[in-house]
Design an enzyme around this catalytic site. Structure first.
Site, short mmCIF file in Angstrom:
data_model
loop_
_atom_site.label_atom_id
_atom_site.label_comp_id
_atom_site.label_asym_id
_atom_site.label_seq_id
_atom_site.Cartn_x
_atom_site.Cartn_y
_atom_site.Cartn_z
N GLY A 107 0.87 -1.18 0.00
CA GLY A 107 0.00 0.00 0.00
C GLY A 107 0.90 1.21 0.00
O GLY A 107 1.91 1.23 -0.70
N GLU A 108 0.56 2.17 0.81
CA GLU A 108 1.38 3.38 0.92
C GLU A 108 1.90 3.42 2.36
O GLU A 108 1.12 3.61 3.29
CB GLU A 108 0.49 4.58 0.59
CG GLU A 108 1.25 5.85 0.32
CD GLU A 108 2.31 5.71 -0.77
OE1 GLU A 108 2.03 5.10 -1.82
OE2 GLU A 108 3.43 6.20 -0.55
N SER A 109 3.20 3.24 2.51
CA SER A 109 3.74 3.09 3.87
C SER A 109 3.53 4.33 4.73
O SER A 109 3.33 4.22 5.94
CB SER A 109 5.21 2.69 3.83
OG SER A 109 5.93 3.50 2.97
N CYS A 142 6.11 -5.48 0.35
CA CYS A 142 6.26 -4.13 -0.21
C CYS A 142 6.17 -3.05 0.89
O CYS A 142 7.07 -2.96 1.71
CB CYS A 142 5.26 -3.94 -1.34
SG CYS A 142 5.87 -2.83 -2.58
N ARG A 155 12.65 3.58 -0.33
CA ARG A 155 11.31 3.53 -0.91
C ARG A 155 11.35 3.90 -2.40
O ARG A 155 12.21 4.68 -2.81
CB ARG A 155 10.38 4.50 -0.19
CG ARG A 155 10.17 4.16 1.27
CD ARG A 155 9.24 5.16 1.93
NE ARG A 155 7.97 5.24 1.23
CZ ARG A 155 7.22 6.33 1.17
NH1 ARG A 155 7.60 7.44 1.76
NH2 ARG A 155 6.08 6.30 0.51
N ILE A 215 5.75 -3.33 -7.64
CA ILE A 215 4.91 -2.15 -7.87
C ILE A 215 5.44 -1.00 -7.01
O ILE A 215 5.31 -1.02 -5.79
CB ILE A 215 3.45 -2.46 -7.50
CG1 ILE A 215 2.96 -3.66 -8.31
CG2 ILE A 215 2.56 -1.24 -7.76
CD1 ILE A 215 1.61 -4.20 -7.88
N ARG A 216 6.04 -0.03 -7.64
CA ARG A 216 6.72 1.07 -6.93
C ARG A 216 7.44 0.49 -5.70
O ARG A 216 7.27 0.92 -4.57
CB ARG A 216 5.73 2.16 -6.52
CG ARG A 216 5.27 2.99 -7.71
CD ARG A 216 4.57 4.26 -7.28
NE ARG A 216 3.52 3.96 -6.34
CZ ARG A 216 3.40 4.51 -5.15
NH1 ARG A 216 4.25 5.41 -4.75
NH2 ARG A 216 2.41 4.17 -4.36
N HIS A 222 4.87 -8.42 -4.72
CA HIS A 222 3.50 -8.75 -4.29
C HIS A 222 3.14 -10.18 -4.67
O HIS A 222 2.58 -10.40 -5.76
CB HIS A 222 2.50 -7.80 -4.97
CG HIS A 222 2.48 -6.44 -4.39
ND1 HIS A 222 1.62 -6.07 -3.38
CD2 HIS A 222 3.23 -5.36 -4.67
CE1 HIS A 222 1.83 -4.81 -3.07
NE2 HIS A 222 2.80 -4.34 -3.83
N GLU A 260 0.74 -11.95 -3.60
CA GLU A 260 -0.72 -12.11 -3.57
C GLU A 260 -1.38 -11.67 -4.87
O GLU A 260 -2.53 -11.97 -5.11
CB GLU A 260 -1.30 -11.34 -2.37
CG GLU A 260 -1.43 -9.83 -2.51
CD GLU A 260 -0.11 -9.07 -2.45
OE1 GLU A 260 0.96 -9.70 -2.33
OE2 GLU A 260 -0.16 -7.83 -2.56
N1 GLN Z 1 5.72 2.87 -2.82
C1 GLN Z 1 5.04 2.39 -1.66
C2 GLN Z 1 5.67 2.96 -0.40
O1 GLN Z 1 6.75 3.48 -0.43
C3 GLN Z 1 5.07 0.88 -1.60
C4 GLN Z 1 4.32 0.31 -2.78
C5 GLN Z 1 3.66 -0.99 -2.55
O2 GLN Z 1 3.39 -1.40 -1.41
N2 GLN Z 1 3.33 -1.64 -3.62
O3 GLN Z 1 5.09 2.90 0.61
#
Ligand code: GLN
Length: 197
Positions: A45-47, A76, A104, A134-135, A170, A172
């Site tokens: 997600g977005e940390s 992630c 990150r 993913i990012r 990921h 999942e």
């Molecule tokens: N870019 C997100 C972060 O820095 C991590 C991305 C992800 O969980 N797929 O939090």
């Protein structure tokens, strides 16, 4: 019963993986729910957002306490939260469950997300998988307690420390059920036996 931290991010996909493995799963939104589970997944997600939502209800200390006894899988953003430190970031209070330093968004922007072919080695087993990044973060440094389970090119993408696991990708989202099964199936069996007794 395995819990998935359900504050932000793609926790539903982890629940689907556990359902498919016949491992009971519940969403964790409050720290006291940690008492009902035998393992925890911290999803991607977005940390920064996950960190803020965790701080509001006091999750940091409670998850650290939980980690002394029971396994945690972080993917992630979840791996970022489990790290010891984040390069050039002072906003996020990491949990220091894995002795790693991360960076990150280390592969670039959303458009630089990719599927990588990886090989995972764990307990004499070998697994080839197509892993979505993913990012994704990168793991820059690891401590002595940390075992490398997989690399993509020269980047470490899966680690283990004690009964904790961190993945920069990921599983999942691409049908990689191996980690969920390996880490949590035993916990599930223990519960079933307890219930049967
Ligand atoms: N870019 C997100 C972060 O820095 C991590 C991305 C992800 O969980 N797929 O939090």
């Amino acid at each position: 019963m395995i819990g998935i931290l359900a504050l932000q991010g793609n926790y539903h996909a982890h629940i689907r993986v556990l359902d498919g493995l016949n491992i009971s799963a519940m969403e964790i939104k409050y720290p006291d729910q940690l008492n009902s589970i035998n393992g925890l997944i911290i999803p991607g997600g977005e940390s920064t957002t996950i960190n803020d939502l965790m701080a509001r209800v006091g999750f940091h200390d409670e998850i650290k306490r939980f980690s002394k006894k029971k396994p945690i899988l972080g993917t992630c953003a979840g791996l970022i939260m489990m790290s010891a430190s984040i390069k050039n970031d002072s906003q996020i209070t990491t949990l220091n469950i894995l002795d790693i330093e991360v960076a990150r968004n280390a592969y670039g922007r959303q458009t630089d997300s990719f599927i990588g072919e990886i090989n995972i080695r764990i307990n004499d087993q070998n697994l080839n998988a197509k892993a979505p990044f993913i990012r994704a973060p990168k793991i820059l440094k690891i401590g002595d307690s940390v075992e490398v389970l997989s690399k993509h090119n020269s980047d470490i993408v899966a680690v283990k420390s004690g009964n904790h696991y961190g993945l920069t990708f990921h599983p999942e989202l691409s049908g990689i059920t191996f980690f969920h099964n390996y880490i949590f199936a035993k916990q599930n069996e223990a519960i079933k036996e307890n219930n049967a007794a």
